[in-house]
Design an enzyme around this catalytic site. Sequence first.
Site, PDB file in Angstrom:
ATOM      1  N   CYS A  64       5.563  10.411  -8.298  1.00  0.00           N
ATOM      2  CA  CYS A  64       5.371  10.535  -6.796  1.00  0.00           C
ATOM      3  C   CYS A  64       4.917  12.782  -7.000  1.00  0.00           C
ATOM      4  CB  CYS A  64       5.489  11.061  -5.442  1.00  0.00           C
ATOM      5  SG  CYS A  64       7.652  11.185  -5.531  1.00  0.00           S
ATOM      6  N   ARG A 104      -4.213  10.101  -4.948  1.00  0.00           N
ATOM      7  CA  ARG A 104      -4.373  11.196  -3.544  1.00  0.00           C
ATOM      8  C   ARG A 104      -5.705  11.532  -2.770  1.00  0.00           C
ATOM      9  NH1 ARG A 104       0.595  13.428  -2.751  1.00  0.00           N
ATOM     10  NH2 ARG A 104      -0.243  13.907  -0.330  1.00  0.00           N
TER      11      ARG A 104
END
Length: 338
Positions: free
Chosen positions: A275, A303
Site C-alpha cells: 500500500c 486510488r
Amino acid sequence: MSQDTTGNGSKKRDFLGFTGLDAAKIIELFDYSLHIKRQRETNRNSDEFRPIRHKTVAMIFNKPSLRTRVSFELGVYELGGHAISLEGKAIGVGERESVEDIARLLSRYNDAIVARLHEHEIIETLAAHADIPVINALTDRSHPCQILADAFTLYEKGLWHDDTKLVFVGDGNNVANSWIELAGILPFHFVLACPEGYLPDEKLLKQARANAKSKIEILHDPMEAARNADVLYTDVWTSMGQEEEMAERLKVFAPFQINSKMMAEAKPSAVVMHCMPAHRGQEISAEVMDGPQSIIIDEAENRLHVQKALMVKLMNHDVYRKFHLTHRLNRAANRLKA
C-alpha cells in the site's frame, strides 16, 4: 454505506468502511471505476464529464499523506469540484473545536468531508453529525479506500476469484483490518501472516468469520502462509505513531520480509502488492518491489480512479445510478445477440 441522518427515512451516504455493503455493490463500484479510468485515458481534457461541478470537498489531514492527498485533490478537480485541504492540528479537531461542531459547520460550507485521522471514533462522530457524505481516508483502525483500490486492481487484471489466495505478510494493522473486513463480504482466501502479539482487531475478525464469505486464516509462519499464494501483500512494519517501537519491530518482523525466497513459495504467477510508502530492505526487498511480479504502482494509481467513482456515488448518485442502468441494459442486449 448509508446512514439515516434526518429521522424521516431519507439517507445520506458515508464511506467509513465496508459495513452496509454487499458483494454486488462492491462489484458495481469496480465496474464504475473501470468506466472512470477508461474515460480519463481517452477523454481526459473534456469538460463534458464533471458530475460534481461546483461542489466542494473539505479534506482533514491529521496524518502525513502523499497518495491520499494527491489522489483525492486531483480526483475532486477532475470531477469538476474544488478541494479544501485542512490540517488537523491547525483546526484543532477535538481540542480547539469539538468534532460535532466541525461536522455541523463543514456541512454548511461543503458537499462532502474526507478525513485522514488517528482515532476511528472521530470519523464516526463526524459522520453522525454531518449532513453531507463523510469518507474515511484512513484511521488507526482501518484504511478502506486503500483496500478498495487494491481489490479493484486485482479485479481489473482478472486476478480476483473466489479461490484467490491473498497473503498479507506483516503487522495486523489498519490495512490488514480492512482486508479482513472485505473478506466478510467478498469471497476469497485471506491469510494474515503475522508475529504472535501483532494480531488484527478481534471484533472485526470475529464479525468477518461470522459472515462466512471467505476462508480467513491467521498464521505465524510466513513461509507456510506464502505457500501457493496468488497475491503476496505487505505494509510497513512501523506505522505512524509507533516510532518508539521501531527497533523492536525490526527484530520481530525480520523473518516476515517479502523477498525472492518467499516468492519461491508462492505460485509462479503470483503478484506482489504494497500500500506504500515502502521501505526497501525492511518489509520488502528491492528486487521484489521493483521486479516483474510487482503491481504496486498500479494499485497506487488506482486510488485515483476508485476514489473518483466513490465520490460520484456519494455526491451525485443519479449519475452513478444512470451508468449502471445503462450498463445492465447493454449487457442484456449483448446476451440476446449472443
